[in-house]
Scaffold this active site. Structure first.
Site, PDB file in Angstrom:
ATOM      1  N   LYS A   1     -76.599 103.190  22.253  1.00 43.49           N
ATOM      2  CA  LYS A   1     -77.676 102.349  21.707  1.00 43.49           C
ATOM      3  C   LYS A   1     -78.730 102.128  22.783  1.00 43.49           C
ATOM      4  CE  LYS A   1     -78.708  98.909  18.553  1.00 43.49           C
ATOM      5  NZ  LYS A   1     -79.947  99.508  18.055  1.00 43.49           N
ATOM      6  N   ALA A   2     -79.996 102.154  22.367  1.00 45.79           N
ATOM      7  CA  ALA A   2     -81.092 101.962  23.314  1.00 45.79           C
ATOM      8  C   ALA A   2     -80.855 100.703  24.134  1.00 45.79           C
ATOM      9  CB  ALA A   2     -82.408 101.842  22.563  1.00 45.79           C
TER      10      ALA A   2
ATOM     11  N   LEU B   1     -84.301  97.515  18.152  1.00 50.54           N
ATOM     12  CA  LEU B   1     -83.710  97.708  19.482  1.00 50.54           C
ATOM     13  C   LEU B   1     -82.808  96.570  19.940  1.00 50.54           C
ATOM     14  CD1 LEU B   1     -86.640  99.319  21.541  1.00 50.54           C
ATOM     15  CD2 LEU B   1     -84.843 100.458  20.246  1.00 50.54           C
TER      16      LEU B   1
ATOM     17  N   CYS C   1     -89.430 104.601  19.134  1.00 50.59           N
ATOM     18  CA  CYS C   1     -88.902 103.627  18.174  1.00 50.59           C
ATOM     19  C   CYS C   1     -90.058 103.021  17.388  1.00 50.59           C
ATOM     20  CB  CYS C   1     -88.125 102.522  18.877  1.00 50.59           C
ATOM     21  SG  CYS C   1     -87.580 101.266  17.695  1.00 50.59           S
TER      22      CYS C   1
ATOM     23  N   LYS D   1     -87.113 111.501  23.890  1.00 50.45           N
ATOM     24  CA  LYS D   1     -86.929 111.508  22.438  1.00 50.45           C
ATOM     25  C   LYS D   1     -88.275 111.344  21.750  1.00 50.45           C
ATOM     26  CE  LYS D   1     -83.984 109.645  18.786  1.00 50.45           C
ATOM     27  NZ  LYS D   1     -82.763 108.879  18.523  1.00 50.45           N
TER      28      LYS D   1
ATOM     29  N   THR E   1     -87.122 108.553  13.836  1.00 50.74           N
ATOM     30  CA  THR E   1     -87.353 108.307  12.408  1.00 50.74           C
ATOM     31  C   THR E   1     -88.837 108.384  12.037  1.00 50.74           C
ATOM     32  OG1 THR E   1     -87.426 105.960  12.914  1.00 50.74           O
ATOM     33  CG2 THR E   1     -85.335 106.849  12.137  1.00 50.74           C
TER      34      THR E   1
ATOM     35  N   GLY F   1     -81.799 114.624  12.609  1.00 54.87           N
ATOM     36  CA  GLY F   1     -82.591 114.261  11.437  1.00 54.87           C
ATOM     37  C   GLY F   1     -81.870 114.717  10.180  1.00 54.87           C
TER      38      GLY F   1
END
Lengths: 275, 314
Positions: free
Chosen positions: B50-51, B78, B135, B170, B198, B248
């Site tokens: 997780k970020a 986040l 994000c 990313k 996303t 994705g």
């Protein structure tokens, strides 16, 4: 899906697992409300009242996410699980089309249920449910009644057409029904009935239902420090197992402390989280 | 298992070697604790955690998820316990598994990223960093760094200057020219790319007439975005020489192979973990038999095999 893939932790009570269960019945019990029974070995792991299962609605990518549904009753001898759900969207509409012998992909049991504590026949217990919050309270009441606790139920619905399980609850103990339109039982809300007793009359209060109902119960029980109060919450969920952080709620401790409804709940002690 | 069979799923991401190309995507797997109840995490090629930000973050108000056709929208924002907790609790816990960690990091300023990168890259089980510059759910940072090639390059360079491990960036699909961002971060020293984050989306509730997500908009993920990811990886991979972790909407071994054909060298599984907690080990198992059926010996041979039409080249 790989046919050879084995789940390493199958059938340990309480440990969530994915299992394919067979529909044994599925029929309407109220307006847009269905009762479904599911059978299979996976049911052996479903132990605590108030826990839920996460059901895959169909085998395609739409709807994609599982649907969290509370466990209404468990019969481990028959390996059978009952859920009661209201048809609200694509997922539950799909469930309503299932027939006997259809298979359902079920992840569960999930979450922490209602603590039964040391409840016994000396205890007076109040169970309060609203709408589709009523189902998990049935298995809870059965477990408490088995221990001899004196259980009183208050069940709230919009109208008679929306009501279900009332006879089943009557068989377990004193049961009051309220409807918003007065078509069944008392016209009004569940806290109208709660007001008949001082909040301290109960050793424990268990509730599940819409947020305004839970808030009203929180307010009603605010000063009754001797009474254990447990509330079951509902939130939109992603994974159901605690990883995605979609269903968090704040706690009174600090701005960044939180609880996950899926794994820390769905049942919380009064005051543990901010409603 | 013969040596060859054991090695057929191995991939090389620049200096990082993975025993298989499948990892859970950042944000969809927490720090692994929840999924470790379902299977041994050693089975995974890697884990993208997780970020992590400098300070703990609560994230956005709920509702944070909404369903869409063949996908979901999220606006978690986040949420994470902060760098200190990740270094003291999460990474040491993950060290019990024989699996490299890709530490996704985020921040509101370049200094934040640099601070987190410097500290987290010294953890013994962190094999690479993944710069989250994409994000869509936070007001400061995140996507703001990922939509301008110059800013993305500056950030990459700054983080490369302090990181002890390779740095992956990313990328966001919410840009008009993803090749420009990709080549800019490659020139700035990125060791690899993660594609894609996303897509920005929104749903509105007919009853309340308001957006379903408390944040308004959110990030669209799941099978619905797979063709977008394939197209972008196909395009970018022909313009860069650094490896790409593709992601994705992957749900099956066939999807993984499609990402490899488009130009990916490894893959990350996101939303599908929510649908099936066993999806990653299932796909790893299925890849073996799919390679058999395809008559392919090593999965890395598939990377970029779909390029023969070359039409994506600008």
């Amino acid at each position: 899906m790989s046919e050879t893939f084995t789940q390493p932790m199958m059938n340990r009570p309480g440990v969530p697992q994915v299992s394919l269960l067979t529909v044994t019945s599925n029929s309407p019990v109220a307006r847009q409300v269905y009762r479904m029974t599911l059978k299979g070995d996976g049911v052996q792991a479903m132990v605590e009242p108030g826990q839920f299962v996460h059901i895959k609605c169909g085998s395609s990518a739409s709807p994609l996410l599982r649907r969290p549904l509370s466990i209404c009753d468990v019969d481990r001898k028959k390996r059978e699980l009952t859920i009661i759900y209201r048809v609200e969207g694509e997922g539950t509409r799909y469930l309503s089309t299932l027939q006997s012998e259809d298979m359902v992909d079920v992840l569960g049991p999930l979450g922490n249920g209602f603590p039964l504590g040391n409840r016994d026949k000396a205890d007076r217990v109040l169970i309060v449910g609203g709408g589709v919050g009523v189902p998990p309270l049935y298995y809870l009441s059965k477990c408490l009644s088995k221990r001899g606790a004196r259980v009183t139920h208050i069940l709230g619905f919009n109208s008679q057409e929306d009501s279900f399980l009332t006879d089943d609850f009557h068989q377990l103990g004193e049961t009051y029904v309220t409807t918003m339109d007065g078509s069944l039982g008392h016209k009004g809300i569940v806290t109208d009935i709660m007001a008949h007793w001082p909040p301290e009359s109960w050793q424990a209060v268990y509730a599940c239902g819409p947020l305004p109902m839970l808030k009203a119960i929180e307010q009603h029980m605010a000063g009754a420090y001797q009474t254990e109060v447990y509330l079951s919450l509902e939130r939109r969920m992603g994974c159901g197992i605690g990883a995605c952080l979609a269903c968090v709620c704040h706690t009174p401790d600090s701005a960044i402390s939180y609880k996950k409804v899926c794994t820390d709940g769905p049942v919380f002690k009064l005051g543990e989280v901010i409603l | 298992m013969t040596t060859s069979a054991k090695r057929r799923l191995e991939v090389q991401l620049g200096p990082v070697r993975l025993k298989n190309p499948v990892m859970p995507a950042s944000g969809c797997f927490g720090f692994g604790r929840e999924y470790s109840r379902f299977y041994a995490l050693d089975r995974l090629g890697a884990i993208a955690i997780k970020a992590t930000t400098k300070e703990p973050r609560f994230g956005n108000p709920t509702p944070r998820v909404a369903e869409t056709p063949a996908g979901m929208l999220n606006a978690i924002g986040l949420q994470n316990p902060g760098l200190e907790a990740v270094l003291e609790q999460e990474l040491p816990w993950l060290a019990q598994f024989d699996v490299p960690v890709i530490a996704n990091i985020a921040g509101s300023t370049v200094d934040d990223y640099v601070y987190v990168a410097e500290k987290i890259s010294t953890a013994p089980n962190v094999a690479a960093l993944e710069l989250n510059i994409s994000c869509p759910n936070v007001k400061c940072g995140g996507i703001a760094f990922g939509t301008d090639p110059h800013i993305a390059a500056q950030l990459t360079k700054a983080v490369k200057g302090v990181s002890q491990v390779p740095v992956f960036v990313k990328l966001s699909p919410n840009v008009s020219n993803i090749v420009a961002i990709a080549t800019a971060v490659e020139e700035a020293g990125a060791d690899g790319l993660s594609m894609i984050n996303t897509l920005l989306g929104m749903r509105i509730d007919l009853k309340t007439k308001q957006p379903i997500l408390a944040n308004g908009s959110g990030g669209l993920s799941g099978p619905a975005i797979k063709p977008v990811a394939i197209r972008m990886i196909y395009e970018v991979s022909q313009h860069v020489s650094i490896p790409i972790i593709g992601m994705g909407g992957i749900q099956s071994a066939e999807d993984v192979v499609e990402f490899f054909l488009a130009g990916a060298s490894a893959v990350a599984i996101g939303t599908a973990n929510f649908v099936d907690p066993y999806i990653c080990p299932k796909i790893i198992d299925e890849l073996q038999s799919l390679l058999d059926r395809m008559g392919v010996e090593y999965i890395h041979d598939l990377t970029g095999m779909g390029w023969k039409h070359g039409s994506a080249k600008a």
